[in-house]
Design an enzyme around this catalytic site. Structure first.
Site, PDB file in Angstrom:
ATOM      1  N   TYR A  42     -23.262 -34.867  18.894  1.00 38.26           N
ATOM      2  CA  TYR A  42     -23.090 -36.285  19.203  1.00 38.26           C
ATOM      3  C   TYR A  42     -21.808 -36.545  20.000  1.00 38.26           C
ATOM      4  CZ  TYR A  42     -26.797 -38.531  16.451  1.00 38.26           C
ATOM      5  OH  TYR A  42     -27.996 -38.992  15.975  1.00 38.26           O
ATOM      6  N   LYS A  81     -28.986 -23.751  11.744  1.00 40.95           N
ATOM      7  CA  LYS A  81     -29.921 -23.004  12.593  1.00 40.95           C
ATOM      8  C   LYS A  81     -29.221 -21.707  12.988  1.00 40.95           C
ATOM      9  CE  LYS A  81     -33.861 -22.676  14.805  1.00 40.95           C
ATOM     10  NZ  LYS A  81     -35.181 -22.572  14.139  1.00 40.95           N
ATOM     11  N   ASP A  92     -35.596 -26.105  10.489  1.00 41.50           N
ATOM     12  CA  ASP A  92     -37.049 -26.287  10.614  1.00 41.50           C
ATOM     13  C   ASP A  92     -37.720 -26.116   9.263  1.00 41.50           C
ATOM     14  OD1 ASP A  92     -36.287 -23.600  10.711  1.00 41.50           O
ATOM     15  OD2 ASP A  92     -37.762 -23.022  12.226  1.00 41.50           O
ATOM     16  N   ASP A 136     -29.107 -36.479  11.000  1.00 40.81           N
ATOM     17  CA  ASP A 136     -29.749 -37.702  11.486  1.00 40.81           C
ATOM     18  C   ASP A 136     -31.258 -37.604  11.233  1.00 40.81           C
ATOM     19  OD1 ASP A 136     -30.078 -40.159  12.938  1.00 40.81           O
ATOM     20  OD2 ASP A 136     -30.748 -38.972  14.659  1.00 40.81           O
ATOM     21  N   ASP A 163     -33.588 -39.367   7.845  1.00 45.65           N
ATOM     22  CA  ASP A 163     -34.734 -40.264   8.050  1.00 45.65           C
ATOM     23  C   ASP A 163     -35.959 -39.725   7.322  1.00 45.65           C
ATOM     24  OD1 ASP A 163     -33.366 -42.029   9.726  1.00 45.65           O
ATOM     25  OD2 ASP A 163     -35.039 -42.163  11.148  1.00 45.65           O
TER      26      ASP A 163
HETATM   27  C1  IPM Z   1     -28.343 -43.410  12.278  1.00 46.31           C
HETATM   28  C2  IPM Z   1     -28.826 -43.883  13.604  1.00 46.31           C
HETATM   29  C3  IPM Z   1     -27.711 -43.707  14.620  1.00 46.31           C
HETATM   30  C4  IPM Z   1     -27.403 -42.231  14.708  1.00 46.31           C
HETATM   31  C5  IPM Z   1     -27.991 -44.293  16.019  1.00 46.31           C
HETATM   32  C6  IPM Z   1     -28.397 -45.739  15.947  1.00 46.31           C
HETATM   33  C7  IPM Z   1     -26.812 -44.108  16.922  1.00 46.31           C
HETATM   34  O1  IPM Z   1     -29.981 -43.205  13.973  1.00 46.31           O
HETATM   35  O2  IPM Z   1     -27.357 -43.990  11.765  1.00 46.31           O
HETATM   36  O3  IPM Z   1     -28.930 -42.497  11.708  1.00 46.31           O
HETATM   37  O4  IPM Z   1     -28.081 -41.484  15.428  1.00 46.31           O
HETATM   38  O5  IPM Z   1     -26.462 -41.797  14.038  1.00 46.31           O
HETATM   39 MG    MG Z   2     -30.760 -41.970  12.439  1.00 46.28          MG
END
Ligand code: IPM
Ligand code: MG
Length: 357
Positions: free
Chosen positions: A142, A192, A224, A248, A252
């Site tokens: 990032y 990885k 993975d 990230d 999710d």
């Molecule tokens: C998160 C989001 C952010 C990230 C984006 C909105 C920049 O996806 O907080 O997980 O990738 O960190």
């Molecule tokens: Mg995210």
């Protein structure tokens, strides 16, 4: 105790969920005899519209002057075509960096009342679902240099760099080992290392740091495989620690298998200084301003804030118990709606939590 909180409502459903979280915080403060000193500032699209940048200096100053920061969400279609250097998301990345928030705690829990909302087969979550993803937040691909888009050999070439220094890996590993100690004492480090040099160093440093935490069981998994294991057998995990990009994605995934992304809070912490708390969901522009959003993830983020930034355990538990009670009473927002339950809006949900407190 004085609670100096900076509110960053942001875009989309941000302002409405923030309003409810604010009233819940007021109710807890009143009940337990704390004084709430609130400030608020702009971040994301609203800041681009008003100030021309997604994170004005004023906002950075207001955040640093507070004890803790509560954020709603940033971004929306209105700013999709904007110069990438000032996209709303840039504001979020910049505030993490400015405040040194290298540790992102993302608990993914299945609320017993919301079992039906889980996407996984019931036999896969028999033992419940309670995973804490700890994501490194201010390094990795990032932020790594060099990066950019260039002209090369007659065509464009885009590139980013995944960089980790030893000290960055060690400090996030320590946060993860400490967190595991307070839970089931199992830590899985995800990398990885079969392909990436940066991951080989990551693994080496995690193993070295483990020497200080012999009571925690440490395992390693390629990213993975981890993505697959999370849906195959999620209860094998207690705490997961990983880098920025993998975290990230996996957070999710871990969040969404609970079936209710509208329920999940997060904390972003540094070595010292204020922490930042936010729901893991986004700005949901499709339902913004319609009183349909679920404020519970933000309300539960307030609980995390009281626990991590102020050490106010009883206060945090009071919020969590209130949320649980409202779910027990059968109230649901659209994202967690269920037959036989009463469908309510964002405001009503906040109000019910306040009453339960
Ligand atoms: C998160 C989001 C952010 C990230 C984006 C909105 C920049 O996806 O907080 O997980 O990738 O960190
Ligand atoms: Mg995210």
């Amino acid at each position: 105790m004085e609670l100096k909180i900076c509110f960053l409502p942001g875009d989309g459903i941000g302002p409405e969920i923030m309003e409810q979280a604010g009233t819940v915080l007021e109710a807890v403060a009143e009940k337990f005899g704390h004084t709430l000193t609130a400030s608020s500032a702009r971040i994301g699209g609203v800041a681009i519209d008003a100030d021309g940048v997604p994170l004005p200096q004023e906002t950075i100053d207001a955040c640093k002057a507070a004890d803790a920061v509560l954020l709603g969400a940033v971004g929306g279609p209105k700013w999709d075509e904007i110069d990438p250097a000032i996209r709303p998301e840039r504001g979020l990345l910049a505030i993490r960096k400015e405040m040194g928030l290298f540790a992102n705690l993302r608990p993914a829990q299945l609320f017993p009342q919301l079992k039906h909302a889980c996407f996984l087969r019931p036999d896969l979550v028999e033992n419940g679902l309670d995973v804490m993803v700890i994501r490194e937040l201010t390094g990795g691909i990032y932020f790594g240099e060099p990066k950019g888009i260039e002209e090369k050999d007659g065509e464009k070439m885009g590139y980013n760099t995944m960089v980790y220094y030893e000290h960055e890996v060690e400090r996030i590993a320590r946060v993860a080992f400490e967190a595991a100690r307070k839970r089931d004492k199992r830590l899985c480090s995800v990398d990885k290392a079969n392909v990436l040099d940066v991951s080989r160093l990551w693994r080496e440093v995690v193993i070295r740091t483990h020497a200080d935490y012999p009571d925690v069981e440490l395992t390693h998994m390629y990213v993975d495989n981890a993505a697959m294991q999370l849906v195959r057998n999620p209860s094998q995990f207690d705490v997961i620690v990983t880098g920025n990009l993998f975290g990230d994605i996996l957070s999710d995934e871990a969040g969404c298998i609970t079936g209710s992304i509208g329920m999940l809070p997060s904390a972003s912490l540094g070595t010292d200084g204020p922490g930042l708390y936010e729901p893991i969901h986004g700005s949901a522009p499709d339902i913004a301003g319609q009183d349909k959003a679920n404020p519970l993830a933000t309300i539960l983020s307030v609980a995390m804030m009281l626990r991590h930034s102020f050490n106010l355990t009883a206060e945090a538990e009071a919020i969590e118990a209130a949320v649980s009670k409202v779910l027990d009473q059968g109230y649901r927002t659209g994202d967690i709606r269920e037959e036989g339950c009463e469908l309510i809006g964002c405001q009503k949900m906040g109000q019910l939590v306040v009453e339960a407190i």
